[in-house]
Design an enzyme around this catalytic site. Structure first.
Site, PDB file in Angstrom:
ATOM      1  N   CYS A 105      42.056  10.991  35.828  1.00 37.30           N
ATOM      2  CA  CYS A 105      41.117  11.381  34.774  1.00 37.30           C
ATOM      3  C   CYS A 105      39.871  11.958  35.422  1.00 37.30           C
ATOM      4  CB  CYS A 105      40.771  10.143  33.938  1.00 37.30           C
ATOM      5  SG  CYS A 105      39.592  10.460  32.611  1.00 37.30           S
ATOM      6  N   HIS A 147      47.012  11.358  26.572  1.00 38.81           N
ATOM      7  CA  HIS A 147      45.874  10.983  27.416  1.00 38.81           C
ATOM      8  C   HIS A 147      44.563  11.467  26.781  1.00 38.81           C
ATOM      9  CE1 HIS A 147      43.883  10.312  31.436  1.00 38.81           C
ATOM     10  NE2 HIS A 147      43.048  11.173  30.890  1.00 38.81           N
ATOM     11  N   GLU A 148      44.536  12.740  26.372  1.00 38.38           N
ATOM     12  CA  GLU A 148      43.315  13.290  25.772  1.00 38.38           C
ATOM     13  C   GLU A 148      43.046  12.678  24.395  1.00 38.38           C
ATOM     14  OE1 GLU A 148      41.352  14.818  27.701  1.00 38.38           O
ATOM     15  OE2 GLU A 148      42.874  15.064  29.256  1.00 38.38           O
TER      16      GLU A 148
END
Length: 196
Positions: A105, A147-148
């Protein structure tokens, strides 16, 4: 314009993002700046909370993944040029057996861990022109979206790790929030001591 990426420990990364309307101030410029910021940091996705805005907006470009030699020609073709803007996204359904993938990230530099996610999802969102979409994605594209999407729900990939793994990472995460890390892109550190 390249914006600073907010580091681990900033409260904005734990906030649930608010939905926005098409008259959100300077939305086109914000989206352009988010892509520029993401490319500058060699990312494949960037969510608004990562630049300090608690809103439901993220951008994705999976093209760098298409250069992975372990992928099939079909997978490479799917990933190459997949560039999207997701506004007010809502995951409707996730399906399949969870699979691990080593995630990183931009807000948590130099830490990568295996995260388990389901391989297929159905998502509802509007694009940069506020045109509504309901689409299915799978594989690495679904992974990047998940993830986003977590970011706009105030969830970090480290939240998905075991308690033991999080304890082992505690000192490194603390150093990131204090700015005790070397990165080659602009960042904003929540616990960095002010220089006098």
């Amino acid at each position: 314009m390249i914006l600073p990426i907010v580091a681990y420990g900033d409260p904005v990364l734990k906030k649930m993002g608010a939905s926005i309307t098409k008259d959100y101030p300077n939305l086109d410029k914000l989206i352009e700046d988010m892509f520029e910021t993401m490319y500058n940091a060699y990312g494949v996705g960037l969510a608004a909370p990562q630049i300090g805005l608690p809103i439901r907006l993220f951008v994705i470009d999976t093209t760098p993944f298409s250069e992975d030699d372990d992928l099939t020609a079909e997978e490479k073709k799917t990933l190459d040029g997949f560039k999207r803007v997701f506004i007010n996204a809502k995951i409707i359904k996730e399906e399949g057996d969870e699979w691990p993938f080593n995630e990183g990230c931009l807000s948590i530099p130099d830490i990568r861990e295996d995260v388990f996610r389901q391989p297929k999802l159905t998502i509802e969102y509007v694009d940069e022109n506020f045109i509504a979409h309901i689409e299915e994605f799978d594989g690495l594209i679904a992974r990047v979206i998940q993830h986003e999407y977590d970011h706009i729900d105030g969830i970090l990939f480290t939240d998905k790790l075991s308690a033991l793994k999080r304890r082992l990472l505690k000192a490194r995460l603390s150093n990131i929030s204090k700015g005790k890390i070397s990165v080659d892109y602009r960042m904003r550190f929540p616990d960095q001591k002010k220089k006098r």
